[in-house]
Structures are given as structure tokens and as C-alpha cells.
Design a protein around this motif. Sequence first.
Motif, PDB file in Angstrom:
ATOM      1  N   ALA A  28      36.136  43.488  44.086  1.00 56.32           N
ATOM      2  CA  ALA A  28      37.191  42.396  44.027  1.00 56.32           C
ATOM      3  C   ALA A  28      38.156  42.575  42.438  1.00 56.32           C
ATOM      4  CB  ALA A  28      36.655  41.155  44.451  1.00 56.32           C
ATOM      5  N   LEU A  29      37.907  43.612  41.865  1.00 52.39           N
ATOM      6  CA  LEU A  29      38.328  43.916  40.506  1.00 52.39           C
ATOM      7  C   LEU A  29      37.968  42.625  39.621  1.00 52.39           C
ATOM      8  CD1 LEU A  29      41.964  45.067  41.181  1.00 52.39           C
ATOM      9  CD2 LEU A  29      39.651  46.457  40.778  1.00 52.39           C
ATOM     10  N   ALA A  31      37.545  39.566  40.249  1.00 50.36           N
ATOM     11  CA  ALA A  31      38.149  38.192  40.473  1.00 50.36           C
ATOM     12  C   ALA A  31      37.152  37.161  40.307  1.00 50.36           C
ATOM     13  CB  ALA A  31      38.766  38.285  41.823  1.00 50.36           C
ATOM     14  N   ARG A  63      37.675  49.785  35.578  1.00 45.95           N
ATOM     15  CA  ARG A  63      38.967  49.411  36.242  1.00 45.95           C
ATOM     16  C   ARG A  63      39.515  48.265  35.959  1.00 45.95           C
ATOM     17  NH1 ARG A  63      40.020  49.503  42.423  1.00 45.95           N
ATOM     18  NH2 ARG A  63      42.263  49.155  42.442  1.00 45.95           N
ATOM     19  N   ALA A  67      40.577  40.309  37.013  1.00 40.91           N
ATOM     20  CA  ALA A  67      41.897  40.439  37.567  1.00 40.91           C
ATOM     21  C   ALA A  67      42.316  39.155  37.797  1.00 40.91           C
ATOM     22  CB  ALA A  67      42.000  41.194  38.882  1.00 40.91           C
ATOM     23  N   ASP A  70      40.164  33.977  41.670  1.00 34.33           N
ATOM     24  CA  ASP A  70      40.108  34.615  42.828  1.00 34.33           C
ATOM     25  C   ASP A  70      41.177  33.940  43.710  1.00 34.33           C
ATOM     26  OD1 ASP A  70      39.337  35.085  45.583  1.00 34.33           O
ATOM     27  OD2 ASP A  70      37.425  35.895  44.789  1.00 34.33           O
ATOM     28  N   SER A  83      43.046  22.136  37.230  1.00 36.96           N
ATOM     29  CA  SER A  83      42.108  21.722  35.814  1.00 36.96           C
ATOM     30  C   SER A  83      42.666  20.532  35.498  1.00 36.96           C
ATOM     31  CB  SER A  83      42.299  22.779  34.880  1.00 36.96           C
ATOM     32  OG  SER A  83      43.475  23.180  34.604  1.00 36.96           O
ATOM     33  N   LEU A 127      43.824  40.022  33.831  1.00 36.07           N
ATOM     34  CA  LEU A 127      44.989  39.317  34.125  1.00 36.07           C
ATOM     35  C   LEU A 127      44.810  38.018  34.502  1.00 36.07           C
ATOM     36  CD1 LEU A 127      46.495  41.989  36.863  1.00 36.07           C
ATOM     37  CD2 LEU A 127      47.122  41.680  34.276  1.00 36.07           C
ATOM     38  N   PRO A 151      50.155  36.749  35.225  1.00 33.37           N
ATOM     39  CA  PRO A 151      51.020  36.947  36.149  1.00 33.37           C
ATOM     40  C   PRO A 151      51.049  35.858  37.156  1.00 33.37           C
ATOM     41  CG  PRO A 151      49.044  38.146  36.786  1.00 33.37           C
ATOM     42  CD  PRO A 151      48.827  37.512  35.554  1.00 33.37           C
ATOM     43  N   GLY A 160      46.178  28.363  33.667  1.00 32.43           N
ATOM     44  CA  GLY A 160      45.440  26.980  33.909  1.00 32.43           C
ATOM     45  C   GLY A 160      44.109  27.278  33.062  1.00 32.43           C
TER      46      GLY A 160
END
Length: 277
Positions: A28-29, A31, A63, A67, A70, A83, A127, A151, A160
Motif C-alpha cells: 500500500a506504499l 499508506a 518505492r 504515500a 490511507d 484533526s 506524499l 496532493p 491536516g
Amino acid sequence: RAQREYANVLVSRPSPGVALITLNRPKALNALNAVHFQDISEAMKEADEDVSVGAIILTGSERAFAAGADIKEMKDKSCEYLSLVIEYFRIKFPEVAEAYTTNFLADWEVITQLKKPVIAAVSGYALGGGLELALQADILLAAPSAQLGQPEVNLGVIPGGGGTQRLARLVGKSRAMELVLTGRIIGADEAERWGIVRVVREGSVVDEAVKVASDIASKGRIAVGAGKEAVNAAFEMSLAEGLRFERRLFHALFSTKDQKEGMAAFSEKRRAEWTHS
Ligand code: CO8
């Protein structure tokens, strides 16, 4: 002492005094879901409390560092999980806050509360919440493959986890605005030019982080802790308050054995033997 095991992070000691915490949801990179994040924060706190640890490294996979939060976990959450609302409840109704904060990325600011220095070793994507997590670290190293960005605007939200505030302080208004308002992802070189990271050779980011962490771990822990606290004060206080805070810490260090030892060792042309006292 026995090392605790975590489902979503790997913990190791690559060098004396150095704790390496590796985010481990590669598919899941990395997340950050609530369970993953709980493991991260508990592993960080465990390392912080371990007297044999002098510095902590946080890293991800080749990698992806992480990211972001989630998205699949967040997508159906209602606004009370945001938050801002958590903070409101934390202040207004401490007992209610417990229920909210045990749920969604409760310990989010955990890194900033640790006494030991934290080095983020970033490869690949950092990210959204992943970059915000890295920005909480004290030192950021990045592989040439690193890609940094906020992003969230593409998801109909904003950062957040401190992104707007930490980036604005770190890179200035225009660059922070560009990242937050366009979601543009920047590469390692641009991030280095902007002063966010130091870029190291491909494939060496964890090794470099271990070098820096070992160097820090070889110093007196009290002076290192005071140095970290004083630099961080620069982001929270006015210059006059920060200078006063620094001077107080500087004076206080003259009551430590490490100060006597450090200055005696210099005078006697030998290596200091720190006792961290
Ligand atoms: N959340 C959940 N799953 C993710 C995430 C994520 N943030 N990122 C990647 N994944 C999953 C993908 O869904 C995919 O899973 P599956 O194989 O099951 O479909 C797997 O990881 C691999 O990803 P991709 O196939 O998309 O890989 P690509 O190489 O094509 O793309 C990208 C990589 C560009 C990184 C792409 O995955 C992407 O854009 N990811 C989302 C990035 C993003 O928007 N991050 C911001 C999230 S919002 C946030 O972080 C708010 C933080 C607030 C903190 C608040 C604290 C209190």
C-alpha cells in the motif's frame, strides 16, 4: 532488553545507539492507516525510552517512504474525525477526546514529542501525511528517487498533519502555497534546493542516515537533547524568547558531568567519555 515486534513496522539496531524503524506496508506504499500509525508511534516511543538509543531513524521502502494517510480508510469518515475537531475535543472535553483520538491517527505529533533526535530517510514517494510525517523529523535525508508533495487538494481536502504550517516556515509562502494549492510533486533536487532535505547517493539513504545517527549517538545525550530542544524552540518562540531559552539551557548544561568531561577531554587532548549525566 527484548525488542517488541510490530505487525506494520520493522525495528532494528543497525549500529550501537541507533534505532532503525522501517514502515512496512509496502504493497500500500506505506499508506498510514490507524493500526499502522499506532505501530509507528509505539515503536518510536519505545526507542525514545530505551537508554541505549541515542538517535532514531524512520524510513520506508525504496518505492515509498509513505504515500500519505490511507485514503481508503479515510474516505467514509465524517468531519468529526478531522484533526481540527480532535483538537477541539481534546481541549474542551478531555474524556471525549480519548474516544476520538484512539481512532484516527491519534498520536500524530508523536515525533515532535520525542527527546531523541529523529532522522527521516526518504526514498520514493513522501506524499500528503507521508511528507508531513517526514517534516516532523529533525533531519531529512533523501534518495535521488524521492518525490515530495501535498496532493490533498486533489482529494478535496488540505494537509491536516502540519504540512501547511511546517512547509510555510521551511520553504516560505510562495513555494508552500504552490505545493498546497496545485498538489505538484517535487523531486529530490528541487526539495534540496528549497532546503527541505539533503540528497544522498541512490541506494545509500539508510546507510547515510545510520552514519549521521551514529555520529549523534556518540555524543553526550544531555547536550544532544538540549540542542534539539533549543533548535525546535526557534519554530515556536519569538527570537527574544528563543535566545533566552537557549541561554538558560546553555547555563544549565554547566551543571552536568558531561560538560566537565567534554572540556577536560579537550584540554587533555583525549576523547571524551560521556556518562550522559
Ligand atoms: N492510501 C491508500 N492506499 C494507497 C495510498 C494512500 N494514500 N497510496 C497508494 N495506495 C495504494 C494504491 O491504492 C494501490 O493499492 P492497490 O494495489 O490495492 O490498488 C497501491 O498502494 C499502489 O499504488 P498505485 O497503484 O497507485 O501506484 P502508482 O505507482 O501507480 O502511483 C502514487 C503511486 C502516485 C503514490 C499513487 O498511489 C497516489 O497518488 N497515491 C495517493 C497519494 C495521496 O494523495 N496522498 C495524500 C493522502 S491524504 C493525506 O495524507 C492526509 C494526511 C492527513 C494527516 C492527518 C493527521 C491527523
